[in-house]
Motif scaffolding. Structure first.
Motif, short mmCIF file in Angstrom:
data_model
loop_
_atom_site.label_atom_id
_atom_site.label_comp_id
_atom_site.label_asym_id
_atom_site.label_seq_id
_atom_site.Cartn_x
_atom_site.Cartn_y
_atom_site.Cartn_z
N TYR A 1 86.86 49.70 13.38
CA TYR A 1 87.77 49.31 14.45
C TYR A 1 87.43 50.13 15.69
N PRO A 2 87.92 49.75 16.85
CA PRO A 2 87.68 50.55 18.05
C PRO A 2 88.10 52.01 17.85
N ALA A 3 87.29 52.94 18.33
CA ALA A 3 87.53 54.36 18.11
C ALA A 3 88.87 54.83 18.67
N GLU A 4 89.33 54.21 19.75
CA GLU A 4 90.59 54.65 20.36
C GLU A 4 91.81 54.32 19.51
N LEU A 5 91.63 53.54 18.44
CA LEU A 5 92.74 53.20 17.56
C LEU A 5 92.84 54.16 16.37
N ARG B 1 96.39 40.42 24.18
CA ARG B 1 96.33 39.42 23.13
C ARG B 1 94.92 39.26 22.57
N GLU B 2 93.92 39.27 23.45
CA GLU B 2 92.55 39.08 22.98
C GLU B 2 92.10 40.22 22.08
N GLU B 3 92.43 41.47 22.45
CA GLU B 3 92.02 42.62 21.65
C GLU B 3 92.80 42.67 20.32
N LEU B 4 94.06 42.26 20.36
CA LEU B 4 94.85 42.22 19.14
C LEU B 4 94.25 41.21 18.16
N ASP B 5 93.84 40.06 18.67
CA ASP B 5 93.23 39.05 17.80
C ASP B 5 91.95 39.58 17.16
N GLU C 1 91.44 39.79 13.21
CA GLU C 1 90.32 39.06 12.61
C GLU C 1 89.41 39.97 11.81
N ALA C 2 89.39 41.27 12.14
CA ALA C 2 88.54 42.23 11.44
C ALA C 2 89.19 42.76 10.17
N THR C 3 90.41 42.31 9.87
CA THR C 3 91.16 42.83 8.72
C THR C 3 91.34 41.74 7.68
N GLU C 4 91.00 42.05 6.45
CA GLU C 4 91.15 41.08 5.37
C GLU C 4 92.62 40.79 5.11
N VAL C 5 92.91 39.58 4.69
CA VAL C 5 94.29 39.16 4.49
C VAL C 5 94.99 39.98 3.41
N GLY C 6 94.22 40.51 2.45
CA GLY C 6 94.80 41.30 1.37
C GLY C 6 95.36 42.63 1.82
N GLU C 7 95.07 43.05 3.05
CA GLU C 7 95.59 44.31 3.57
C GLU C 7 97.00 44.18 4.12
N VAL D 1 93.67 38.40 8.54
CA VAL D 1 95.06 38.50 8.98
C VAL D 1 95.32 37.53 10.12
N LEU D 2 94.33 37.34 10.98
CA LEU D 2 94.49 36.39 12.09
C LEU D 2 94.71 34.98 11.57
#
Length: 454
Positions: A161-165, A176-180, A184-190, A210-211
């Motif tokens: 994920y972005p380092a600032e997070l 909204r774009e960065e949140l998406d 999108e980078a996170t599996e639904v099982g999380e 998740v998206l």
């Protein structure tokens, strides 16, 4: 707005506070009787140690890779949890202690930069308690839980994920774009509340991230899956559906069960064990100001050992609902003696308190036992018992049926905990002695910045 604060590898982090030599080394904490891994450092995870990994299968890593295995020290972890939670409470004006290492905090009405405030709280927890943690901030509890996952993963796996997070992730600040991109980078099982079976069903339906889940129509989710998953989808869309539970309801049942460190065959040993368990359960009962009307006791042999198998339980009604240790232990022993059979190697026993209700309610039953006539006197006695055990250590004052050993750890039926660390914070003899250290605390938001509303 909610925040979720979660201690990183909590049990391992508690051990490292008092053992600096464990930093940057693979460390695991074992379950009761040193059975399997229930906490792992990042270094241990890198060795392939799974959650629940049986100790006998990874014991070779102790010599091959320097793996350090420790027995669980729940007294230490509980005390460290209380200290951490007391500091986390300063993040907002309401707190829900969700588990031993997690707290939800209500941030509604808090002014100022919430990310900066969270970093300050995190620094204070790290310096004052020694526990590193991740903090997730979002408009709903489900998103806050997800943000916490992002904060911890971004720190542990740079580039995921972005380092600032890393460390503190505030999803509410993201465009909204960065949140998406994050979703999108996170599996639904999380997602909090999405178990393995539901995750598998979602993936079969082409919902991988998740998206994907957040973009589903809630009504369709309800028809195809459940109301619970519909609520999860709405939370992912930013609609709060799960409130803060800052005053959890009293438990409907209270249980105290243990596996023995070695098989137990004799009735006196079992009597000591269940007396101890019943006393512990009664103390928990008083802590939530409840009474019990029925006591269940069980014993069973190990299904994994050769030899005759035996498992029995019995529920014993009390003459009147109570939180008094004496009648609860008496009922427990009465039940045990009815179900006990000689010639078996028992490996586990337990006590459950059933039919619980508030101590304020009176049953209006005729009291047939003169020893129980003075309820207020017995309540004060039990209060003194709890206070002494809290002050000098659990089990220091107990019923004779629990045995004459100084502590339950020395009994024949005690759990196997050969690798347990000292009780650094709850026993005077185990306190560490250190030299004078100059300490400065990190800055905290001012009273004006807190902006707490009535």
């Amino acid at each position: 707005m909610y925040a979720l604060v979660d201690g990183n590898n909590f049990y391992v982090s508690c051990e490292r506070v008092f053992r600096p030599d464990l930093q940057h080394r693979p460390v695991i904490v074992l379950s009761n009787n040193d059975g399997c891994a229930i906490a792992r450092s990042n270094e241990a995870k890198a060795l392939g140690v799974r959650m629940g990994h049986p100790w006998h299968e990874i014991r070779h890593l102790e010599h091959e890779a320097g793996l350090v295995a420790l027995s669980a020290n729940f007294a230490l972890y509980g005390d460290m949890s209380d200290r951490m939670a007391s500091l986390v409470a300063g993040l907002g004006h309401r707190q829900e202690v969700y588990s031993i290492d997690e707290s939800f905090v209500d941030l509604s009405g808090i002014r100022g930069d919430l990310t900066e405030r969270a970093h300050a709280i995190r620094a204070r927890v790290l310096q004052w308690v020694g526990i590193p943690c991740g903090i997730g901030i979002a408009p709903t509890k489900t998103l806050a839980k997800l943000a916490n996952h992002v904060a911890k993963t971004a720190e542990r796996k740079p580039g995921s994920y972005p380092a600032e997070l890393a460390q503190v992730c505030n999803l509410a600040q993201l465009p909204r774009e960065e949140l998406d991109v994050v979703l999108e980078a996170t599996e639904v099982g999380e997602v909090w509340g999405v178990g393995r079976k539901i995750a598998a069903q979602l993936k079969e339906a082409g919902i991988e991230t998740v998206l994907d889940l957040a973009r589903l129509d809630p009504a369709t989710v309800r028809r195809r899956w459940s109301v619970v998953l519909e609520r999860t989808v709405r939370e992912l869309q930013g609609m709060p559906c799960i409130g803060l539970d800052d005053q959890p309801p009293p438990k409907k049942e209270i249980a105290c069960t243990r596996s023995f460190g070695q098989p137990v065959s004799e009735l006196p040993d079992l009597e000591q064990a269940v007396s101890t368990f019943a006393s512990m359960a009664a103390q928990k009962l008083r802590r939530q100001a409840s009474h019990t009307a029925h006591v269940l006791v069980f014993i069973h042999t190990s299904p994994y050992r050769k030899g005759p198998q035996y498992a029995r339980s019995i529920t014993v009604p009390l003459l009147r609902a109570t939180s008094d240790t004496v009648p609860i232990v008496h009922a427990t022993l009465t039940g045990l003696r009815q179900i006990y059979r000689p010639g078996y190697a028992f490996i586990k026993a337990g006590v459950m308190l059933l039919d619980l209700h508030s101590a304020k309610l009176r049953q209006g039953e005729l009291d047939l036992d003169p020893l129980e006539a003075e309820d207020s006197t017995r309540e004060r006695l039990m209060g003194v018992l709890d206070e002494l055990n809290q002050r000098y250590g659990r089990g220091m004052v107990k019923l004779a049926s629990a045995g004459i050993q100084a502590t339950a750890e020395r009994a024949n039926w005690a759990m196997r905990q050969e690798r347990r660390s000292p009780a650094y914070t709850t026993r005077w003899d185990d306190m560490l002695e250190v030299g004078d250290v100059s300490v400065t605390s990190p800055p905290m938001p001012s009273t004006a910045e807190r902006g707490q509303t009535g």
